[in-house]
Design a protein around this motif. Structure first.
Motif, PDB file in Angstrom:
ATOM      1  N   ILE A  19     -15.661  -4.001  28.784  1.00 58.49           N
ATOM      2  CA  ILE A  19     -17.411  -5.171  29.041  1.00 58.49           C
ATOM      3  C   ILE A  19     -17.184  -4.909  30.104  1.00 58.49           C
ATOM      4  O   ILE A  19     -18.790  -4.727  30.730  1.00 58.49           O
ATOM      5  N   LEU A  20     -16.537  -3.919  31.611  1.00 55.77           N
ATOM      6  CA  LEU A  20     -17.540  -3.186  32.323  1.00 55.77           C
ATOM      7  C   LEU A  20     -18.382  -2.091  31.709  1.00 55.77           C
ATOM      8  O   LEU A  20     -19.691  -1.695  32.308  1.00 55.77           O
ATOM      9  N   GLN A  21     -18.507  -1.975  30.761  1.00 56.52           N
ATOM     10  CA  GLN A  21     -19.223   0.238  30.188  1.00 56.52           C
ATOM     11  C   GLN A  21     -20.245  -1.488  29.665  1.00 56.52           C
ATOM     12  O   GLN A  21     -21.593  -0.916  29.774  1.00 56.52           O
ATOM     13  N   LYS A  22     -20.149  -1.924  29.111  1.00 57.09           N
ATOM     14  CA  LYS A  22     -21.131  -2.822  28.380  1.00 57.09           C
ATOM     15  C   LYS A  22     -22.279  -2.868  29.287  1.00 57.09           C
ATOM     16  O   LYS A  22     -22.912  -3.392  28.860  1.00 57.09           O
ATOM     17  N   ASN A  23     -21.539  -3.646  30.625  1.00 65.03           N
ATOM     18  CA  ASN A  23     -22.463  -4.648  31.610  1.00 65.03           C
ATOM     19  C   ASN A  23     -23.016  -3.521  32.538  1.00 65.03           C
ATOM     20  O   ASN A  23     -23.421  -4.155  33.559  1.00 65.03           O
ATOM     21  N   GLY A  24     -22.984  -1.810  32.128  1.00 67.70           N
ATOM     22  CA  GLY A  24     -23.468  -1.297  33.020  1.00 67.70           C
ATOM     23  C   GLY A  24     -22.499  -1.382  34.598  1.00 67.70           C
ATOM     24  O   GLY A  24     -23.312  -0.969  35.570  1.00 67.70           O
ATOM     25  N   MET A  25     -21.181  -1.800  33.832  1.00 73.03           N
ATOM     26  CA  MET A  25     -20.440  -1.692  35.816  1.00 73.03           C
ATOM     27  C   MET A  25     -19.165  -0.746  36.196  1.00 73.03           C
ATOM     28  O   MET A  25     -18.671  -1.533  36.890  1.00 73.03           O
ATOM     29  N   THR A  26     -19.133  -0.124  35.415  1.00 68.90           N
ATOM     30  CA  THR A  26     -18.627   1.282  35.658  1.00 68.90           C
ATOM     31  C   THR A  26     -18.083   1.881  37.098  1.00 68.90           C
ATOM     32  O   THR A  26     -19.393   2.148  37.634  1.00 68.90           O
ATOM     33  N   ARG A  27     -17.171   1.684  37.883  1.00 74.32           N
ATOM     34  CA  ARG A  27     -16.805   3.117  38.793  1.00 74.32           C
ATOM     35  C   ARG A  27     -15.716   2.869  39.096  1.00 74.32           C
ATOM     36  O   ARG A  27     -14.892   2.363  38.912  1.00 74.32           O
ATOM     37  N   THR A  30      -6.275 -14.520  26.372  1.00 71.44           N
ATOM     38  CA  THR A  30      -6.956 -13.400  26.563  1.00 71.44           C
ATOM     39  C   THR A  30      -7.265 -14.270  28.156  1.00 71.44           C
ATOM     40  O   THR A  30      -7.865 -13.142  28.486  1.00 71.44           O
ATOM     41  N   ALA A  31      -7.972 -14.222  28.174  1.00 69.87           N
ATOM     42  CA  ALA A  31      -8.554 -15.435  29.982  1.00 69.87           C
ATOM     43  C   ALA A  31      -7.940 -14.949  30.600  1.00 69.87           C
ATOM     44  O   ALA A  31      -8.091 -14.261  31.669  1.00 69.87           O
ATOM     45  N   ILE A  32      -6.330 -15.191  30.635  1.00 64.55           N
ATOM     46  CA  ILE A  32      -5.709 -14.572  32.198  1.00 64.55           C
ATOM     47  C   ILE A  32      -5.227 -13.089  32.292  1.00 64.55           C
ATOM     48  O   ILE A  32      -5.160 -12.760  33.265  1.00 64.55           O
ATOM     49  N   ASN A  33      -5.431 -12.363  31.394  1.00 62.86           N
ATOM     50  CA  ASN A  33      -5.040 -11.082  31.072  1.00 62.86           C
ATOM     51  C   ASN A  33      -6.674 -10.055  30.853  1.00 62.86           C
ATOM     52  O   ASN A  33      -5.839  -9.082  31.961  1.00 62.86           O
ATOM     53  N   LEU A  34      -7.854 -10.737  30.859  1.00 62.06           N
ATOM     54  CA  LEU A  34      -8.836  -9.784  30.904  1.00 62.06           C
ATOM     55  C   LEU A  34      -9.280 -10.267  32.806  1.00 62.06           C
ATOM     56  O   LEU A  34      -9.130  -9.618  32.919  1.00 62.06           O
ATOM     57  N   ALA A  35      -8.917 -11.437  33.304  1.00 65.32           N
ATOM     58  CA  ALA A  35      -9.506 -12.180  33.857  1.00 65.32           C
ATOM     59  C   ALA A  35      -8.271 -10.960  35.315  1.00 65.32           C
ATOM     60  O   ALA A  35      -9.043 -10.129  36.395  1.00 65.32           O
ATOM     61  N   ALA A  36      -6.890 -10.238  35.021  1.00 70.50           N
ATOM     62  CA  ALA A  36      -5.937  -9.341  35.982  1.00 70.50           C
ATOM     63  C   ALA A  36      -6.428  -8.229  35.568  1.00 70.50           C
ATOM     64  O   ALA A  36      -6.444  -8.031  36.683  1.00 70.50           O
ATOM     65  N   SER A  37      -6.836  -8.188  34.532  1.00 73.70           N
ATOM     66  CA  SER A  37      -7.536  -6.283  34.333  1.00 73.70           C
ATOM     67  C   SER A  37      -8.690  -6.034  35.128  1.00 73.70           C
ATOM     68  O   SER A  37      -8.432  -5.378  36.214  1.00 73.70           O
ATOM     69  N   LEU A  38      -9.548  -6.592  34.644  1.00 78.26           N
ATOM     70  CA  LEU A  38     -10.677  -6.367  36.272  1.00 78.26           C
ATOM     71  C   LEU A  38     -10.250  -7.110  37.543  1.00 78.26           C
ATOM     72  O   LEU A  38     -11.054  -6.500  38.557  1.00 78.26           O
ATOM     73  N   ALA A  39      -9.360  -7.379  37.649  1.00 75.76           N
ATOM     74  CA  ALA A  39      -8.916  -7.888  39.472  1.00 75.76           C
ATOM     75  C   ALA A  39      -7.688  -6.430  39.352  1.00 75.76           C
ATOM     76  O   ALA A  39      -8.342  -6.113  40.438  1.00 75.76           O
ATOM     77  N   VAL A  40      -7.283  -6.008  38.541  1.00 76.42           N
ATOM     78  CA  VAL A  40      -6.928  -4.654  38.774  1.00 76.42           C
ATOM     79  C   VAL A  40      -7.514  -3.540  38.867  1.00 76.42           C
ATOM     80  O   VAL A  40      -7.121  -3.028  40.232  1.00 76.42           O
ATOM     81  N   LEU A  41      -8.687  -3.583  38.460  1.00 73.46           N
ATOM     82  CA  LEU A  41      -9.872  -2.549  37.909  1.00 73.46           C
ATOM     83  C   LEU A  41     -10.559  -2.692  39.815  1.00 73.46           C
ATOM     84  O   LEU A  41     -11.821  -1.926  39.610  1.00 73.46           O
ATOM     85  N   GLU A  42      -9.948  -3.304  41.039  1.00 76.89           N
ATOM     86  CA  GLU A  42     -11.073  -3.785  41.680  1.00 76.89           C
ATOM     87  C   GLU A  42     -12.031  -4.440  41.835  1.00 76.89           C
ATOM     88  O   GLU A  42     -12.952  -4.204  41.999  1.00 76.89           O
ATOM     89  N   TYR A  43     -12.229  -5.370  40.944  1.00 76.10           N
ATOM     90  CA  TYR A  43     -13.413  -6.793  41.001  1.00 76.10           C
ATOM     91  C   TYR A  43     -13.291  -7.915  41.527  1.00 76.10           C
ATOM     92  O   TYR A  43     -11.391  -7.528  41.264  1.00 76.10           O
ATOM     93  N   LYS A  44     -13.560  -8.635  42.004  1.00 76.20           N
ATOM     94  CA  LYS A  44     -13.007  -9.395  42.475  1.00 76.20           C
ATOM     95  C   LYS A  44     -13.060 -11.308  41.439  1.00 76.20           C
ATOM     96  O   LYS A  44     -14.181 -11.109  40.791  1.00 76.20           O
TER      97      LYS A  44
END
Length: 266
Positions: free
Chosen positions: A249-257, A19-33
């Motif tokens: 997670i992005l939606q929950k944190n109001g960070m979707t773009r 989960t740590a690896i793939n959540l991090a990678a998924s957020l990264a692919v969605l263009e978050y650093k």
């Protein structure tokens, strides 16, 4: 504004590192650093993104004991926007060395404070224990995500972990929130797996993520190739599950773009 998410469960084999690896990678692919922090002496997150822990000379351990600056040892992974603060086996010794320090629960927080503003998300892979390093990670985190395996003993030990989180909230980190409980290794063909999903949702209601991580061969294969699921097989069910979790997670944190990469992947 950076967010630090600790992935914690003292029970091994629940999909914590996956989960740590793939959540991090998924957020990264969605263009978050994203910075992935390997705070587990087994160093599975480090090897899971393509680095051999035996070749890591300077790790998060040296940062904790004050011998290195995190900025100097962060490594870039092959996943765009994803960096890692690596671990090696020496991290086992950090708990013993920290025991007599006055701010022993704050050491990881001091390390992450130096780099967190360079990232949108910091994802911390905690060790499968409730020792001092895990307490440090919870003290440093803004929120905690708990993976729960869809198997018979799913809720065993969860009370202990929730109790530890309460103690950390009361004494060390009053701002620590529950990011959510994530059901992992789900097999819809098994009646037991469906019962566990129902039981967890009944007990914890709003705290449980809508996204459920299904059992997936590709997810199991990816770490042996030193790749995240996105780099190993972006079309797999596992990649899709973790991208959905990242979006939730992005939606929950109001960070979707909505970006081009999201349009392509959706």
């Amino acid at each position: 504004m950076s967010k630090i998410i600790a992935i914690a469960n003292q029970k091994g084999g629940v999909g914590k590192t996956t989960t740590a690896i793939n959540l991090a990678a998924s957020l990264a692919v969605l263009e978050y650093k994203v910075l992935l922090v390997d705070a587990d002496p087994q160093a599975n997150s480090t090897s899971g993104v393509g680095f051999d822990p035996r070749n890591i000379k300077t790790s998060v351990y040296e940062c904790i004991i004050g011998e290195a600056e995190p900025k100097d040892i962060i490594l870039h992974t092959e996943t765009p926007n994803l960096d890692i603060l690596p671990a090696h086996i020496d991290l086992v010794g950090a708990e013993i060395e920290m025991i007599n320090l006055p701010n022993r629960e704050m050491m990881v927080k001091l390390v992450l404070n130096k780099v967190k503003n360079d990232y949108d998300f910091v994802v911390v892979d905690c060790s499968p224990s409730l020792g001092l390093i895990t307490v440090n990670c919870l003290t440093a985190a803004d929120s905690v995500l708990i993976p729960i395996q869809c198997e018979y003993f799913a809720l065993e030990g969860l009370g202990k972990l929730l109790n530890t989180i309460k103690i950390v909230q009361a004494r060390l980190n009053p701002d620590l929130e529950m990011e959510g409980l994530l059901l992992t290794m789900y097999d819809q063909r098994l009646r037991l797996a469906n019962q566990v999903v129902e039981e967890v949702k009944m007990h914890f209601q709003q705290l449980v993520f809508d996204t459920v991580i299904a059992r997936n061969t590709k997810l199991g294969e990816a770490p042996s190739h030193g790749k995240t699921i996105i780099m190993h097989d972006a079309a797999s069910k596992g990649a899709n599950n973790y991208l959905n979790l990242a979006r939730e997670i992005l939606q929950k944190n109001g960070m979707t773009r909505l970006k081009e990469s999201e349009k392509i992947l959706s």
